[in-house]
Design a protein around this motif. Structure first.
Motif, short mmCIF file in Angstrom:
data_model
loop_
_atom_site.label_atom_id
_atom_site.label_comp_id
_atom_site.label_asym_id
_atom_site.label_seq_id
_atom_site.Cartn_x
_atom_site.Cartn_y
_atom_site.Cartn_z
N ILE A 1 -18.84 -32.08 19.83
CA ILE A 1 -19.73 -30.93 20.01
C ILE A 1 -19.93 -30.68 21.50
O ILE A 1 -19.81 -29.55 21.99
N MET A 2 -20.21 -31.75 22.23
CA MET A 2 -20.47 -31.59 23.66
C MET A 2 -19.21 -31.14 24.40
O MET A 2 -19.26 -30.26 25.26
N VAL B 1 -16.53 -29.52 23.20
CA VAL B 1 -16.12 -28.15 22.86
C VAL B 1 -17.04 -27.13 23.51
O VAL B 1 -16.57 -26.11 24.04
N THR B 2 -18.34 -27.39 23.50
CA THR B 2 -19.25 -26.41 24.10
C THR B 2 -19.17 -26.40 25.62
O THR B 2 -19.63 -25.46 26.26
N SER B 3 -18.57 -27.45 26.19
CA SER B 3 -18.42 -27.46 27.66
C SER B 3 -17.18 -26.70 28.11
O SER B 3 -16.97 -26.51 29.30
N LEU B 4 -16.36 -26.28 27.14
CA LEU B 4 -15.13 -25.55 27.49
C LEU B 4 -15.37 -24.05 27.42
O LEU B 4 -15.85 -23.56 26.39
N PRO B 5 -15.04 -23.32 28.47
CA PRO B 5 -15.28 -21.87 28.46
C PRO B 5 -14.38 -21.14 27.48
O PRO B 5 -13.28 -21.60 27.17
N ARG C 1 -13.14 -32.60 31.80
CA ARG C 1 -13.75 -32.49 30.46
C ARG C 1 -12.99 -33.33 29.45
O ARG C 1 -13.58 -33.97 28.58
N GLU D 1 -14.05 -26.43 14.40
CA GLU D 1 -14.99 -26.01 15.43
C GLU D 1 -15.34 -27.14 16.39
O GLU D 1 -15.23 -26.99 17.60
N PHE D 2 -15.76 -28.26 15.84
CA PHE D 2 -16.18 -29.36 16.70
C PHE D 2 -15.46 -30.65 16.30
O PHE D 2 -16.07 -31.57 15.76
N LEU E 1 -27.32 -33.07 17.22
CA LEU E 1 -26.17 -32.16 17.15
C LEU E 1 -26.37 -30.95 18.07
O LEU E 1 -25.51 -30.61 18.88
N SER F 1 -26.48 -31.96 21.79
CA SER F 1 -25.14 -32.20 22.36
C SER F 1 -24.48 -30.89 22.75
O SER F 1 -23.85 -30.78 23.81
N ALA F 2 -24.65 -29.89 21.88
CA ALA F 2 -24.08 -28.57 22.19
C ALA F 2 -24.75 -27.97 23.43
O ALA F 2 -24.10 -27.37 24.28
N ILE G 1 -26.15 -29.56 25.91
CA ILE G 1 -25.70 -30.27 27.12
C ILE G 1 -24.29 -29.80 27.52
O ILE G 1 -24.00 -29.56 28.69
N GLY G 2 -23.43 -29.70 26.52
CA GLY G 2 -22.08 -29.21 26.80
C GLY G 2 -22.10 -27.81 27.38
O GLY G 2 -21.38 -27.51 28.33
N ALA G 3 -22.96 -26.96 26.80
CA ALA G 3 -23.03 -25.57 27.28
C ALA G 3 -23.54 -25.52 28.72
O ALA G 3 -23.12 -24.66 29.50
N LEU H 1 -22.84 -27.56 31.00
CA LEU H 1 -21.72 -27.87 31.90
C LEU H 1 -20.91 -26.62 32.23
O LEU H 1 -20.26 -26.54 33.27
N ASP H 2 -20.95 -25.66 31.31
CA ASP H 2 -20.11 -24.46 31.47
C ASP H 2 -20.93 -23.23 31.85
O ASP H 2 -20.41 -22.14 31.83
N ASN I 1 -22.59 -22.50 21.07
CA ASN I 1 -21.18 -22.35 21.50
C ASN I 1 -20.76 -20.88 21.53
O ASN I 1 -20.11 -20.43 22.46
N LYS J 1 -22.55 -18.79 24.27
CA LYS J 1 -22.05 -19.11 25.61
C LYS J 1 -20.91 -18.15 25.98
O LYS J 1 -20.80 -17.70 27.11
#
Lengths: 253, 149
Positions: free
Chosen positions: A8-9, A11-15, A36, A181-182, B30, B33-34, B36-38, B40-41, B110, B113
């Protein structure tokens, strides 16, 4: 970090990569993508490296014969046994390459499919051999774009051909991307899409013409089997994709 | 037999809190985590990502409310089974909606974003799940009034 939270972390960190051909440059640099991807587990990094190796030009360029590429693809498919959608994706990609290789061989006035079992992959080999003279290779009902690819190839519209083949590959990725998705598959599909977007962002008509000239020169000097197999990919060292995959492989190795 | 029903009663009394807490922690993890990931971007808007990731925490609050509503001076054979039924089923609801809310919030984070303009509407599924939790809460309160003291 448990696996579900990890993905989850990650995937959401990827633009968002956006639609094909809409971006002039990739939204995340190779350096950032490497950072990443370091969140992945070692086993998944290894699988991702194999996946990129067998689907990207820079990966298959190291092999001198089509049969070696086919063998490597089959090995990767076996390694991906826990990820059936990625197996299907590799298979679909290899089948697409087979179709384009067949179109190239036919353009080069090859009368028959020949030993297609040594250069072709997947379920369409028999059909391609049987319908060799058909513009759509007998695949019109399954892959309507093949007839268009034939027309573009015959008319020498190589950039449009490149665009068409990349569009088909992107659609394959979109199809399987909708199912995940994740998870690891989602990350792998993202990386494969990134490779394509990055490649297209480097694309230029001048470079394409120069590359085409080199291809023609190489073909006149004796086309290798690999040229036919990987016809949907640019050759290494032409700046389109050359330094992407090796660097990425360095990242995930 | 009566002792067994009394055990069930106590089990049902605490189930909404325990199951609600598990659901909330799972859902917040859950969605968190999303978020935190968001972050980063993203160059901004961190607060809203973290804010919505806390949405599943409501389930444990509802569980606490249900527990206090079910609480009786004496748990005996007359009310043990009712406490068990209402408590466990409402707890399972909180558990399930908490996790599912975390999942849809991760998806919402997600998606928003990539398209910030859909941030509000992307929270609709999570809001619907919140509504189901509230249904479970409200009707647990209603039925609790019918349980003998």
């Amino acid at each position: 970090m448990s696996r579900s939270h990890q993905y989850i972390m990650l995937v959401t960190s990827l633009p968002h990569l956006g639609k094909m051909f809409t971006r002039k440059e990739v939204p995340i640099s190779e350096f950032r993508l490497k950072q990443r991807l370091s969140m992945l587990q070692p086993e998944h990094l290894r699988l991702l490296r194999e996946l990129v190796e067998v689907t990207a030009w820079a990966g298959v360029a190291r092999y001198n014969r089509d049969s070696e590429v086919l063998r490597r693809a089959r090995e990767v498919i076996v390694d991906l046994k826990d990820y059936p959608d990625l197996q299907h994706l590799v298979g679909a990609r290899m089948e697409t390459r087979t179709v384009i290789a067949a179109l190239r061989r036919r353009r080069e006035d090859q009368d028959t499919a020949g030993d297609i079992e040594n250069w072709g992959f997947g379920r369409w080999c028999g059909r391609i051999a049987k319908h060799w003279s058909d513009p759509g290779l007998g695949l019109g009902n399954f892959m309507p774009w093949v007839a268009e690819a034939h027309r573009l190839m015959q008319s020498g519209e190589h950039i449009a051909m490149e665009r068409l083949s990349l569009t088909q590959i992107f659609r394959q990725l979109d199809h399987y991307g909708m199912l995940h998705e994740f998870d690891f598959e989602a990350v792998a599909i993202y990386v494969l899409r990134w490779v394509i977007v990055e490649r297209w962002s480097r694309y230029s008509e001048d470079a394409a013409r120069e590359r085409l000239q080199l291809l023609v020169t190489a073909a006149l000097g004796g086309p290798s089997e690999l040229d036919g197999m990987a016809a949907d990919e640019p050759p290494p060292g032409q700046g389109l994709f050359a330094d992407v995959s090796p660097a990425l492989q360095g990242t995930i190795s | 037999m009566n002792e067994f029903i009394i055990v069930l009663g106590w089990f049902g009394l605490y189930a909404p809190v325990a199951l609600g807490a598990i659901g909330s922690s799972w859902g917040c993890t859950l969605a968190g985590s999303a978020a935190i990931g968001a972050m980063l971007d993203s160059d901004g808007g961190y607060g809203r990502f973290v804010g919505v990731s806390l949405m599943p925490s409501s389930q444990v609050i509802y569980g606490i409310v249900i527990m206090f509503t079910l609480q009786r001076p004496d748990i005996d054979a007359a009310n043990g089974a009712a406490l068990f039924g209402i408590g466990v089923l409402s707890g399972v609801t909180m558990f399930f909606t908490g996790i599912r809310q975390g999942e849809v919030l991760a998806s919402a984070i997600n998606a928003s974003k990539a398209k910030p303009e859909i941030f509000g509407i992307s929270l609709a599924p999570a809001a619907v799940l919140e509504g189901f939790s509230v249904f479970a809460l409200v009707f647990a309160l209603v039925l609790a009034g019918s349980i003998p003291a």
